[in-house]
Scaffold this motif. Structure first.
Motif, short mmCIF file in Angstrom:
data_model
loop_
_atom_site.label_atom_id
_atom_site.label_comp_id
_atom_site.label_asym_id
_atom_site.label_seq_id
_atom_site.Cartn_x
_atom_site.Cartn_y
_atom_site.Cartn_z
N ARG A 1 2.48 -40.67 6.30
CA ARG A 1 2.03 -41.79 7.22
C ARG A 1 3.42 -42.41 7.77
O ARG A 1 3.48 -42.54 8.98
CB ARG A 1 1.20 -42.81 6.69
CG ARG A 1 -0.34 -42.33 6.62
CD ARG A 1 -1.10 -43.36 5.97
NE ARG A 1 -2.73 -43.18 5.51
CZ ARG A 1 -3.56 -43.41 5.11
NH1 ARG A 1 -3.42 -44.90 5.15
NH2 ARG A 1 -4.84 -43.17 4.98
N TRP B 1 -2.47 -40.65 -3.17
CA TRP B 1 -2.07 -42.10 -2.41
C TRP B 1 -0.71 -41.99 -1.90
O TRP B 1 -0.30 -42.24 -0.63
CB TRP B 1 -2.56 -43.10 -2.78
CG TRP B 1 -4.15 -43.28 -2.54
CD1 TRP B 1 -4.95 -43.30 -3.58
CD2 TRP B 1 -4.81 -43.58 -1.34
NE1 TRP B 1 -6.32 -43.47 -2.96
CE2 TRP B 1 -6.06 -43.59 -1.59
CE3 TRP B 1 -4.12 -43.50 -0.12
CZ2 TRP B 1 -7.26 -43.77 -0.42
CZ3 TRP B 1 -5.22 -43.84 0.98
CH2 TRP B 1 -6.63 -43.89 0.57
N GLU C 1 -0.76 -49.50 3.65
CA GLU C 1 -2.11 -49.63 2.80
C GLU C 1 -2.11 -48.48 1.65
O GLU C 1 -2.72 -48.61 0.48
CB GLU C 1 -3.04 -49.12 3.90
CG GLU C 1 -3.22 -50.57 4.96
CD GLU C 1 -3.92 -50.40 6.03
OE1 GLU C 1 -4.47 -49.32 6.30
OE2 GLU C 1 -4.23 -51.20 6.98
N ALA C 2 -1.53 -47.23 2.28
CA ALA C 2 -1.69 -46.27 1.37
C ALA C 2 -0.80 -46.65 0.00
O ALA C 2 -1.15 -46.19 -1.11
CB ALA C 2 -1.23 -44.90 1.82
N SER D 1 -0.25 -48.45 8.09
CA SER D 1 -1.33 -47.48 7.22
C SER D 1 -0.46 -47.05 5.97
O SER D 1 -1.11 -46.57 4.99
CB SER D 1 -2.04 -46.27 8.08
OG SER D 1 -0.70 -45.52 8.55
N GLU E 1 3.61 -44.34 11.12
CA GLU E 1 2.51 -45.09 10.99
C GLU E 1 2.80 -46.16 9.67
O GLU E 1 2.16 -46.09 8.67
CB GLU E 1 1.32 -44.45 10.47
CG GLU E 1 1.07 -43.36 11.75
CD GLU E 1 0.05 -42.29 11.36
OE1 GLU E 1 -0.86 -42.49 10.13
OE2 GLU E 1 -0.48 -41.35 12.05
N LYS F 1 -3.01 -48.81 -2.13
CA LYS F 1 -3.75 -48.09 -3.07
C LYS F 1 -3.28 -47.38 -4.06
O LYS F 1 -4.03 -47.27 -5.27
CB LYS F 1 -4.45 -46.84 -1.97
CG LYS F 1 -5.37 -47.50 -0.95
CD LYS F 1 -6.42 -47.88 -1.46
CE LYS F 1 -7.68 -48.54 -0.33
NZ LYS F 1 -8.83 -48.95 -0.74
N GLU G 1 0.27 -39.62 0.59
CA GLU G 1 -0.36 -39.98 1.90
C GLU G 1 0.51 -40.90 2.61
O GLU G 1 0.78 -40.86 3.80
CB GLU G 1 -1.83 -40.49 1.84
CG GLU G 1 -2.47 -40.90 3.07
CD GLU G 1 -2.93 -39.65 3.88
OE1 GLU G 1 -3.03 -39.83 4.97
OE2 GLU G 1 -2.82 -38.60 3.55
N ALA G 2 1.12 -41.88 1.93
CA ALA G 2 1.76 -42.84 2.23
C ALA G 2 3.35 -42.22 2.99
O ALA G 2 3.56 -42.77 4.02
CB ALA G 2 2.18 -43.72 1.44
#
Length: 234
Positions: A30, A23, A41-42, A38, A35, A45, A26-27
């Motif tokens: 993004r 995660w 949000e990552a 989002s 982004e 998580k 992924e962050a």
């Protein structure tokens, strides 16, 4: 049976850690793509999967800093450091934030810690040099800029900042050398040309001074037009 249970617990812990790292990556992707929402949000998580993941709090601090929420960013950097004092980037980020707030004395501690943790990184020496210069310690600052340049010879900011100290010390030959190096790294570095022009001027090399100031003017550096007008008989 007890061994099997222990193995299962270890497996679950590793899985959670792996998920949290995924995660976090992924962050970063993004955030790099712009982004921000989002990315947040990552990060959340990642923290849910592993509340002790210092890197996630550090990245959250980076986003808050970009959003000009300096209070929130500082809290996140300090949280990251409390979880993992050896996290160099969090130490540097906290130092940079304190510099942004003009808290130079406070900025020294995390920045110095980062250098201690990673003495082969040019970024730490550069940042500590800037802090030391602001604290009125030019000799120590120059030593740090020099250390930075030994690791990263083309670091434009190290050349420029060391050049500024030489200029303030009226050591124009050394200032010229550093400012020339800075514009050699980046031919569009307007403030480097401006500083170079002034250094040449006070070194009694008017022709070279005006050439550099003209280039700063061409690159629209503030004050360059006035300097050309007043120093170059235009």
């Amino acid at each position: 049976m007890r061994f099997t249970y222990f193995f299962l617990l270890c497996f679950l812990a590793l899985s959670c850690s792996s998920d949290a790292d995924s995660w976090l990556e992924e962050a970063k992707k993004r955030l790099k793509a712009g982004e921000t929402v989002s990315a947040k949000e990552a990060i959340q998580k990642a923290i849910e999967k592993n509340p002790g993941l210092a890197e996630a709090y550090n990245l959250q601090g980076v986003i808050l800093f970009q959003e000009k929420d300096l209070v929130g960013a500082e809290a996140q950097y300090r949280k990251a450091i409390s979880l993992k004092p050896s996290l160099v980037q969090a130490q540097l980020n906290l130092g940079a934030l304190l510099m942004e707030n003009g808290k130079w004395k406070d900025a020294f501690e995390p920045t110095n810690k980062a250098v201690t943790l990673q003495p082969d990184s040019s970024a730490g020496y550069l940042q500590r040099g800037i802090v030391l210069a602001a604290l009125g310690k030019p000799a120590e600052a120059k030593a740090d800029f020099t250390a930075c340049l030994k690791i990263a010879p083309n670091d434009i900011n190290a050349h420029y900042n060391r050049g500024n100290i030489f200029f303030q010390e009226l050591n124009y030959p050394e200032a010229i050398r550093d400012f020339e190096a800075s514009v050699g790294v980046d031919p569009e570095f307007a403030k480097g040309y401006y500083a170079l022009g002034l250094s040449y001027y006070y070194f009694k090399a008017k022709d070279k001074a005006c050439l550099a100031l003209q280039q700063a003017k061409k690159l629209k550096y503030p004050g360059a037009s006035q300097a050309v007008k007043s120093l170059c008989d235009e």
